[in-house]
Design a protein around this motif. Structure first.
Motif, PDB file in Angstrom:
ATOM      1  N   LYS A  40       9.679  19.534 -35.775  1.00  0.00           N
ATOM      2  CA  LYS A  40       9.242  20.890 -34.720  1.00  0.00           C
ATOM      3  C   LYS A  40       7.885  21.551 -34.211  1.00  0.00           C
ATOM      4  N   VAL A  41       7.438  21.645 -32.585  1.00  0.00           N
ATOM      5  CA  VAL A  41       5.935  21.920 -33.040  1.00  0.00           C
ATOM      6  C   VAL A  41       6.486  23.052 -32.038  1.00  0.00           C
ATOM      7  N   VAL A  42       5.733  24.107 -32.197  1.00  0.00           N
ATOM      8  CA  VAL A  42       4.878  25.630 -32.298  1.00  0.00           C
ATOM      9  C   VAL A  42       3.635  25.811 -31.468  1.00  0.00           C
ATOM     10  N   LEU A  43       4.367  26.272 -30.283  1.00  0.00           N
ATOM     11  CA  LEU A  43       3.051  26.933 -29.912  1.00  0.00           C
ATOM     12  C   LEU A  43       2.408  28.527 -29.300  1.00  0.00           C
ATOM     13  N   ALA A  44       1.401  29.109 -30.285  1.00  0.00           N
ATOM     14  CA  ALA A  44       1.210  30.151 -29.601  1.00  0.00           C
ATOM     15  C   ALA A  44      -0.504  30.431 -28.781  1.00  0.00           C
ATOM     16  N   GLY A  45      -0.847  31.451 -28.615  1.00  0.00           N
ATOM     17  CA  GLY A  45      -1.860  31.816 -27.988  1.00  0.00           C
ATOM     18  C   GLY A  45      -2.931  33.303 -27.848  1.00  0.00           C
TER      19      GLY A  45
END
Length: 209
Positions: A67-72
């Protein structure tokens, strides 16, 4: 049936190493797996060995096991609020990819140049413990998220409590492309404990004046 932890660790490492790098060499893949583990990962279909050259790639089956999480963010002046938000984002999945706004994007969003250049900011964010990999955003609307979303194809996108505009932009992109990506908002932290970047710059200015 769940993937054994040793294989999952290889899948996670291969995903991170491949990001903006491409297929892995034999030396690279063997830096994250023993020959026995690699053979097992290939037999189970999680890693693909290219036929015409000694290169290895994570398969679609392998990608589906994490499960890949993206934040920025801009991350121009790193502070505890950033660390807290990224730490929370990391709990939402197996891998956390942080997208760092490019210098041009910062100028477009903030109306000023960043204090630190984009590559410095990227390296600082990637050095944080919760972050598996930090990448620069592209120079399009929404901090470069459109191309990043198509490239990373995360399972979850996590937004800071004050990223309403970015959240709207990303929701529009997800809807337009009919992407199966979950969106979530991270907790709001008290400013007295977790200063925001504007407050940090103001305090630095007061201290140095």
């Amino acid at each position: 049936m769940s993937v054994p932890q040793d294989l999952k660790s290889i899948i996670k490492a291969a995903y991170v190493m491949q990001m903006r790098h491409g297929p892995l060499t034999e030396n690279e893949i063997l830096s994250i797996a023993t020959e026995t583990e690699l053979k097992d990962a290939i037999q189970k279909g999680y890693i693909i060995k290219h036929r015409n050259e000694p290169r290895y790639s994570l398969s679609g089956a392998g990608r589906s096991e994490i499960k890949v999480v993206l934040a920025g963010g801009v991350y121009d002046v790193l502070h505890l609020g950033h660390l807290a938000a990224l730490s929370e984002a990391r709990t939402l999945g197996d891998v956390l990819i942080a997208v760092v706004a490019s210098d041009l994007t910062v100028e477009m969003l903030k109306g000023r140049k960043p204090i630190f250049p984009q590559e410095d900011r990227r390296k600082l964010v990637e050095g944080l413990k919760p972050v598996d990999k930090a990448i620069l955003g592209y120079e399009d609307v929404g901090m470069g998220y459109e191309e990043v979303l198509m490239e990373v194809m995360p399972d979850v996108v996590a937004f800071g409590y004050d990223q309403e505009n970015l959240e709207r932009s990303v929701r529009e992109i997800i809807t337009r492309h009919k992407l199966r990506i979950q969106m979530t908002k991270l907790s709001k932290y008290e400013n007295e404990k977790y200063l925001n970047s504007t407050s940090v710059r103001q305090k630095l200015s007061e201290t140095l004046s």
